[in-house]
Design a protein around this motif. Structure first.
Motif, PDB file in Angstrom:
ATOM      1  N   UNK A  87       0.857  -1.187   0.000  1.00  0.00           N
ATOM      2  CA  UNK A  87       0.000   0.000   0.000  1.00  0.00           C
ATOM      3  C   UNK A  87       0.890   1.234   0.000  1.00  0.00           C
ATOM      4  N   UNK A  88       0.570   2.193  -0.862  1.00  0.00           N
ATOM      5  CA  UNK A  88       1.364   3.417  -0.934  1.00  0.00           C
ATOM      6  C   UNK A  88       0.457   4.572  -1.357  1.00  0.00           C
ATOM      7  N   UNK A  89       0.757   5.801  -0.941  1.00  0.00           N
ATOM      8  CA  UNK A  89      -0.043   6.955  -1.363  1.00  0.00           C
ATOM      9  C   UNK A  89       0.083   7.189  -2.868  1.00  0.00           C
ATOM     10  N   UNK A  90      -1.001   7.588  -3.492  1.00  0.00           N
ATOM     11  CA  UNK A  90      -0.975   7.846  -4.937  1.00  0.00           C
ATOM     12  C   UNK A  90       0.043   8.921  -5.300  1.00  0.00           C
ATOM     13  N   UNK A  91       0.334   9.803  -4.342  1.00  0.00           N
ATOM     14  CA  UNK A  91       1.231  10.938  -4.620  1.00  0.00           C
ATOM     15  C   UNK A  91       2.688  10.519  -4.798  1.00  0.00           C
ATOM     16  N   UNK A  92       3.042   9.291  -4.367  1.00  0.00           N
ATOM     17  CA  UNK A  92       4.455   8.898  -4.440  1.00  0.00           C
ATOM     18  C   UNK A  92       4.779   8.097  -5.696  1.00  0.00           C
ATOM     19  N   UNK A  93       3.755   7.677  -6.431  1.00  0.00           N
ATOM     20  CA  UNK A  93       4.036   6.835  -7.603  1.00  0.00           C
ATOM     21  C   UNK A  93       4.460   7.688  -8.790  1.00  0.00           C
ATOM     22  N   UNK A  94       5.283   7.074  -9.637  1.00  0.00           N
ATOM     23  CA  UNK A  94       5.781   7.760 -10.827  1.00  0.00           C
ATOM     24  C   UNK A  94       5.705   6.811 -12.009  1.00  0.00           C
ATOM     25  N   UNK A  95       5.484   7.348 -13.193  1.00  0.00           N
ATOM     26  CA  UNK A  95       5.448   6.525 -14.414  1.00  0.00           C
ATOM     27  C   UNK A  95       6.852   6.277 -14.972  1.00  0.00           C
ATOM     28  N   UNK A  96       7.818   7.028 -14.473  1.00  0.00           N
ATOM     29  CA  UNK A  96       9.204   6.846 -14.923  1.00  0.00           C
ATOM     30  C   UNK A  96      10.078   6.552 -13.714  1.00  0.00           C
ATOM     31  N   UNK A  97      11.242   5.944 -13.968  1.00  0.00           N
ATOM     32  CA  UNK A  97      12.129   5.578 -12.866  1.00  0.00           C
ATOM     33  C   UNK A  97      12.633   6.819 -12.134  1.00  0.00           C
ATOM     34  N   UNK A  98      12.598   6.741 -10.802  1.00  0.00           N
ATOM     35  CA  UNK A  98      13.137   7.781  -9.938  1.00  0.00           C
ATOM     36  C   UNK A  98      14.101   7.094  -8.975  1.00  0.00           C
ATOM     37  N   UNK A  99      15.224   7.704  -8.697  1.00  0.00           N
ATOM     38  CA  UNK A  99      16.211   7.110  -7.793  1.00  0.00           C
ATOM     39  C   UNK A  99      15.575   6.745  -6.457  1.00  0.00           C
ATOM     40  N   UNK A 100      15.869   5.545  -5.991  1.00  0.00           N
ATOM     41  CA  UNK A 100      15.315   5.095  -4.719  1.00  0.00           C
ATOM     42  C   UNK A 100      13.966   4.427  -4.853  1.00  0.00           C
ATOM     43  N   UNK A 101      13.504   4.285  -6.112  1.00  0.00           N
ATOM     44  CA  UNK A 101      12.201   3.669  -6.351  1.00  0.00           C
ATOM     45  C   UNK A 101      12.355   2.285  -6.986  1.00  0.00           C
ATOM     46  N   UNK A 102      11.295   1.521  -6.947  1.00  0.00           N
ATOM     47  CA  UNK A 102      11.263   0.176  -7.511  1.00  0.00           C
ATOM     48  C   UNK A 102      10.043   0.035  -8.405  1.00  0.00           C
ATOM     49  N   UNK A 103      10.176  -0.758  -9.452  1.00  0.00           N
ATOM     50  CA  UNK A 103       9.042  -0.999 -10.344  1.00  0.00           C
ATOM     51  C   UNK A 103       7.949  -1.754  -9.582  1.00  0.00           C
ATOM     52  N   UNK A 104       6.698  -1.390  -9.845  1.00  0.00           N
ATOM     53  CA  UNK A 104       5.563  -1.966  -9.119  1.00  0.00           C
ATOM     54  C   UNK A 104       4.427  -2.303 -10.091  1.00  0.00           C
ATOM     55  N   UNK A 105       3.936  -3.538 -10.035  1.00  0.00           N
ATOM     56  CA  UNK A 105       2.816  -3.959 -10.878  1.00  0.00           C
ATOM     57  C   UNK A 105       1.508  -3.375 -10.350  1.00  0.00           C
ATOM     58  N   UNK A 106       0.610  -3.024 -11.263  1.00  0.00           N
ATOM     59  CA  UNK A 106      -0.723  -2.534 -10.910  1.00  0.00           C
ATOM     60  C   UNK A 106      -1.771  -3.470 -11.509  1.00  0.00           C
ATOM     61  N   UNK A 107      -3.046  -3.199 -11.254  1.00  0.00           N
ATOM     62  CA  UNK A 107      -4.091  -4.037 -11.847  1.00  0.00           C
ATOM     63  C   UNK A 107      -4.044  -3.983 -13.371  1.00  0.00           C
ATOM     64  N   UNK A 108      -3.639  -2.842 -13.905  1.00  0.00           N
ATOM     65  CA  UNK A 108      -3.525  -2.715 -15.360  1.00  0.00           C
ATOM     66  C   UNK A 108      -2.396  -3.550 -15.936  1.00  0.00           C
ATOM     67  N   UNK A 109      -1.420  -3.892 -15.097  1.00  0.00           N
ATOM     68  CA  UNK A 109      -0.301  -4.727 -15.550  1.00  0.00           C
ATOM     69  C   UNK A 109      -0.733  -6.166 -15.762  1.00  0.00           C
ATOM     70  N   UNK A 110      -1.784  -6.573 -15.020  1.00  0.00           N
ATOM     71  CA  UNK A 110      -2.210  -7.978 -15.015  1.00  0.00           C
ATOM     72  C   UNK A 110      -3.097  -8.255 -16.229  1.00  0.00           C
ATOM     73  N   UNK A 111      -2.462  -8.685 -17.292  1.00  0.00           N
ATOM     74  CA  UNK A 111      -3.138  -9.064 -18.532  1.00  0.00           C
ATOM     75  C   UNK A 111      -2.663 -10.465 -18.913  1.00  0.00           C
ATOM     76  N   UNK A 112      -3.325 -11.098 -19.889  1.00  0.00           N
ATOM     77  CA  UNK A 112      -2.891 -12.425 -20.343  1.00  0.00           C
ATOM     78  C   UNK A 112      -1.413 -12.382 -20.721  1.00  0.00           C
TER      79      UNK A 112
END
Length: 244
Positions: A87-112
């Protein structure tokens, strides 16, 4: 019948034990289940997974269809670890890589076919539990979505180290379960509306919590038969694609 309806029918035949024949030399699901339970006890003792509360016995009234004698009905939670995403606040997510961040799957990522375009980047500090790092062969489910999409799933192929968000749940199956067979069962639960009917509704969002998932019924065949089912499905579903 459309190609998709044909696929759904074939999927149902597979998990009802009617797609391939049973072979006595492959043993029984009861024997396999004992091995899975022994593996779980070992992993709990080693501190690799948490001990979970016992799940209720399965009644005859709960069983949705007949399965072969060599199979058995089990609760999903006895076959896998069920892990809710971070769980994380919507304000901290980014669509591009930011130092100190990690890639995170969302519901939209879950496709066939896993959709990396829907991934976001969030600060690594939000990953509080080692089990919230994705592992190869994890099956991800969208567990907070519209009624039509709740329960859709995909198999993670382990491209890179990453985590998954709070609307995504991972089922991490025993090494004694064929991952693709488990995926087929979860697909059936989604396509037949089992997930949608079992979900709770919050505003316009259907939710499936860990308790609901744990109590889902899973038709378990012997491991060798699981692999034969998967091979037959690959063969038949490729023909369905050509029919399109």
């Amino acid at each position: 019948m459309t190609p998709q309806e044909l696929k759904n029918s074939i999927l149902q035949l597979a998990i009802e034990g009617r797609l391939v024949g049973q072979r006595p030399e492959e043993g029984t699901a009861e024997e396999l289940y004992k091995q899975i339970r022994a593996e779980k006890k070992r992993l709990i003792k080693e501190g690799k997974i948490k001990k979970e509360k016992p799940l209720p016995e399965i009644t005859e009234e709960e069983k949705p269809f007949d399965i072969p004698e060599s199979w058995m009905w089990v609760r999903l939670g006895t076959l896998c670890s069920i892990i809710r995403g971070i769980t994380f606040p919507a304000t901290v997510k980014s669509r591009v890589y930011v130092k100190g961040c990690i890639r995170c799957a969302t519901t939209g990522s879950v496709q066939a076919k896993y959709n990396t375009d829907a991934d976001v980047f969030v600060p690594t500090q939000f990953v509080k539990n080692e089990m919230q790092w994705l592992e190869s062969d994890d099956i991800m489910l969208s567990t907070a979505n519209s009624k039509e999409l709740v329960g859709k799933s995909c198999i993670w192929d382990g491209i890179e180290k990453m985590t998954f968000g709070g609307f995504v749940t991972v089922t991490r199956f025993s090494s004694k379960i064929c991952t693709y067979y488990a995926y087929c069962v979860l697909q059936y639960l989604h396509k037949s509306g089992v997930f949608a009917r079992a979900s709770t509704q919050t505003m316009n969002i259907a939710n499936i919590n860990n308790e609901i998932l744990s109590n889902m019924l899973f038709p378990l065949p012997p491991l060798a038969e699981q692999k034969r089912i998967v091979a037959k499905l690959d063969e038949i579903l490729s023909l369905c694609e050509k029919l399109k």
